[in-house]
Design a protein around this motif. Sequence first.
Motif, PDB file in Angstrom:
ATOM      1  N   GLU A  53      21.186   4.038   5.059  1.00  0.00           N
ATOM      2  CA  GLU A  53      20.574   4.676   3.908  1.00  0.00           C
ATOM      3  C   GLU A  53      19.210   5.229   4.314  1.00  0.00           C
ATOM      4  N   LEU A  54      18.925   6.402   3.830  1.00  0.00           N
ATOM      5  CA  LEU A  54      17.623   7.024   4.039  1.00  0.00           C
ATOM      6  C   LEU A  54      17.028   7.371   2.688  1.00  0.00           C
ATOM      7  N   VAL A  55      15.728   7.216   2.584  1.00  0.00           N
ATOM      8  CA  VAL A  55      15.020   7.569   1.362  1.00  0.00           C
ATOM      9  C   VAL A  55      13.878   8.504   1.737  1.00  0.00           C
ATOM     10  N   SER A  56      13.530   9.381   0.799  1.00  0.00           N
ATOM     11  CA  SER A  56      12.456  10.346   0.992  1.00  0.00           C
ATOM     12  C   SER A  56      11.430  10.179  -0.108  1.00  0.00           C
ATOM     13  N   ARG A  57      10.217  10.606   0.181  1.00  0.00           N
ATOM     14  CA  ARG A  57       9.178  10.577  -0.839  1.00  0.00           C
ATOM     15  C   ARG A  57       9.476  11.631  -1.893  1.00  0.00           C
ATOM     16  N   ASP A  58       9.244  11.247  -3.136  1.00  0.00           N
ATOM     17  CA  ASP A  58       9.500  12.155  -4.253  1.00  0.00           C
ATOM     18  C   ASP A  58       8.301  13.076  -4.409  1.00  0.00           C
ATOM     19  N   ALA A  59       8.480  14.343  -4.067  1.00  0.00           N
ATOM     20  CA  ALA A  59       7.371  15.292  -4.135  1.00  0.00           C
ATOM     21  C   ALA A  59       6.894  15.480  -5.570  1.00  0.00           C
ATOM     22  N   GLY A  94       0.796  -1.212   0.000  1.00  0.00           N
ATOM     23  CA  GLY A  94       0.000   0.000   0.000  1.00  0.00           C
ATOM     24  C   GLY A  94       0.831   1.266   0.000  1.00  0.00           C
ATOM     25  N   GLU A  95       2.154   1.189  -0.260  1.00  0.00           N
ATOM     26  CA  GLU A  95       3.014   2.365  -0.266  1.00  0.00           C
ATOM     27  C   GLU A  95       3.362   2.723  -1.703  1.00  0.00           C
ATOM     28  N   TYR A  96       3.386   3.997  -1.983  1.00  0.00           N
ATOM     29  CA  TYR A  96       3.833   4.463  -3.290  1.00  0.00           C
ATOM     30  C   TYR A  96       5.344   4.328  -3.385  1.00  0.00           C
ATOM     31  N   ASP A  97       5.803   3.918  -4.586  1.00  0.00           N
ATOM     32  CA  ASP A  97       7.249   3.736  -4.754  1.00  0.00           C
ATOM     33  C   ASP A  97       7.900   4.979  -5.334  1.00  0.00           C
ATOM     34  N   GLY A  98       7.216   6.126  -5.317  1.00  0.00           N
ATOM     35  CA  GLY A  98       7.827   7.372  -5.775  1.00  0.00           C
ATOM     36  C   GLY A  98       8.747   7.925  -4.712  1.00  0.00           C
ATOM     37  N   VAL A  99       9.924   7.298  -4.539  1.00  0.00           N
ATOM     38  CA  VAL A  99      10.881   7.697  -3.521  1.00  0.00           C
ATOM     39  C   VAL A  99      12.221   7.957  -4.195  1.00  0.00           C
ATOM     40  N   ARG A 100      13.080   8.629  -3.449  1.00  0.00           N
ATOM     41  CA  ARG A 100      14.432   8.937  -3.927  1.00  0.00           C
ATOM     42  C   ARG A 100      15.356   8.940  -2.728  1.00  0.00           C
ATOM     43  N   ALA A 101      16.632   9.041  -3.000  1.00  0.00           N
ATOM     44  CA  ALA A 101      17.615   9.089  -1.918  1.00  0.00           C
ATOM     45  C   ALA A 101      17.445  10.366  -1.106  1.00  0.00           C
ATOM     46  N   TYR A 102      17.720  10.243   0.172  1.00  0.00           N
ATOM     47  CA  TYR A 102      17.568  11.379   1.082  1.00  0.00           C
ATOM     48  C   TYR A 102      18.550  12.485   0.722  1.00  0.00           C
ATOM     49  N   ARG A 132      19.959  16.380   1.925  1.00  0.00           N
ATOM     50  CA  ARG A 132      20.062  17.256   3.075  1.00  0.00           C
ATOM     51  C   ARG A 132      19.081  18.417   2.937  1.00  0.00           C
ATOM     52  N   GLY A 133      18.306  18.626   3.993  1.00  0.00           N
ATOM     53  CA  GLY A 133      17.276  19.659   3.981  1.00  0.00           C
ATOM     54  C   GLY A 133      15.879  19.122   3.783  1.00  0.00           C
ATOM     55  N   ASP A 134      15.733  17.812   3.459  1.00  0.00           N
ATOM     56  CA  ASP A 134      14.398  17.237   3.323  1.00  0.00           C
ATOM     57  C   ASP A 134      13.695  17.237   4.681  1.00  0.00           C
ATOM     58  N   PRO A 135      12.395  17.536   4.725  1.00  0.00           N
ATOM     59  CA  PRO A 135      11.674  17.509   6.010  1.00  0.00           C
ATOM     60  C   PRO A 135      11.623  16.098   6.570  1.00  0.00           C
ATOM     61  N   MET A 136      11.576  16.005   7.874  1.00  0.00           N
ATOM     62  CA  MET A 136      11.588  14.692   8.523  1.00  0.00           C
ATOM     63  C   MET A 136      10.353  13.876   8.161  1.00  0.00           C
ATOM     64  N   LYS A 137       9.197  14.530   7.944  1.00  0.00           N
ATOM     65  CA  LYS A 137       7.990  13.775   7.614  1.00  0.00           C
ATOM     66  C   LYS A 137       8.046  13.174   6.216  1.00  0.00           C
ATOM     67  N   ALA A 138       8.998  13.655   5.378  1.00  0.00           N
ATOM     68  CA  ALA A 138       9.129  13.088   4.042  1.00  0.00           C
ATOM     69  C   ALA A 138       9.971  11.820   4.027  1.00  0.00           C
ATOM     70  N   VAL A 139      10.659  11.497   5.125  1.00  0.00           N
ATOM     71  CA  VAL A 139      11.490  10.303   5.195  1.00  0.00           C
ATOM     72  C   VAL A 139      10.597   9.076   5.340  1.00  0.00           C
ATOM     73  N   ALA A 174      13.759   2.994   6.108  1.00  0.00           N
ATOM     74  CA  ALA A 174      14.961   3.292   6.881  1.00  0.00           C
ATOM     75  C   ALA A 174      15.204   2.238   7.946  1.00  0.00           C
ATOM     76  N   ALA A 175      14.138   1.763   8.589  1.00  0.00           N
ATOM     77  CA  ALA A 175      14.295   0.705   9.597  1.00  0.00           C
ATOM     78  C   ALA A 175      14.804  -0.583   8.959  1.00  0.00           C
ATOM     79  N   GLN A 176      14.301  -0.914   7.781  1.00  0.00           N
ATOM     80  CA  GLN A 176      14.794  -2.112   7.099  1.00  0.00           C
ATOM     81  C   GLN A 176      16.262  -1.968   6.720  1.00  0.00           C
TER      82      GLN A 176
END
Length: 356
Positions: free
Chosen positions: A281-287, A249-257, A259-266, A271-273
């Motif tokens: 490694e951290l990934v953020s949602r692709d706005a 149920g998660e969108y795969d529109g993500v990218r590498a984290y 610097r400056g990305d908001p914490m809610k976008a992580v 990240a836990a996996q």
Amino acid sequence: MSPPRSAFGASPQGAAPAARQRRFRGALGAIPAGLNLRARARAWFHNRLRRSDTLTLTQRNVYILPTRPGWMLALTLLLLLVASINYQLNLGYLLTFLLAGSALVGMHVCHNNLRGLTLHLHPPEPVHAHQAVVLEVRLSSERRRARHGIGLGVLPEDGGAPALAWADVPAQGSADLQLAWQPPARGLHKLPALSAMTLFPLGTFRVWTVWRPAAQALVYPTPEEHPPPLPPGEPLSGGAGSARVQATGEYDGVRAYRRGDPMKAVVWKKAAQAFASGRDELVSRDALSSQRQRLWLDLNQCGGTGLEGRVSRLTAWVLMADRLELDYGLRLPGREIAPDQGPVHRNQCLEALALC
């Protein structure tokens, strides 16, 4: 010839009885059919009470009757009086009138223990179906003496004895009680009648009142236990298509984290996996990806069996999209809620599903 009564501002003869008959028929018409005489009398009495979230107990809405131990005490006093008269026992007279005086004093203390109390109900929080609604009631007293043994409970529909929660109200203070009520189904429900009572100090008299709160309880639908993944988003005009939805149920529109990305976008689940496997490694949602699609939850296109099944699935999808912090809209017959996110939007969608 004397003028008619209506000339002095009174009702013409027969008008007042007719009005009373109409009110009585109206009260009886609000009583469900198929009830026995006792249940109909109880429903008629409850319908006469005005609904209010704050109730101050006075001599007009507080009732008193002897309990079973009180009737046994009265019978014992009668036997003692007859025996004292028959055998001319002065100590018997003393004991009889001493116990009778104590019972009379206990009656007034019991009545005053409840009279003058103020009951205030806080609006209940919405719950999902098959969950109990928590009713928070505050008992306030302006008297300089404490009140002991105050019970409060929900009156059952079958007329049985309510399960009471007990509290002592301090002098010129307040006490809070919590009651649980099981609503019948989803939707907006009127709260049942409540009853406050006391047996203090001797238990020979029961003083009680009946209270009908004016607040209503909103019951959301039950979310589906194992819902399918979220539906694909509809592409916006000028967009390159919609983001794909994974089986979780998660969108795969993500990218590498970055610097400056908001914490809610992580994406903290990814990240836990990554941390569990020893990778930092951290990934953020692709706005930009999320701006090219719009997620709509449609009652007519969600699948499921029957109306309740589809409503339950949409409820699970609303909670899932809110947990993933996605923009989503809701389409119901005759109503459409524009895409948005946040607790206010979630509650608006759940309320619409509860009332559809």
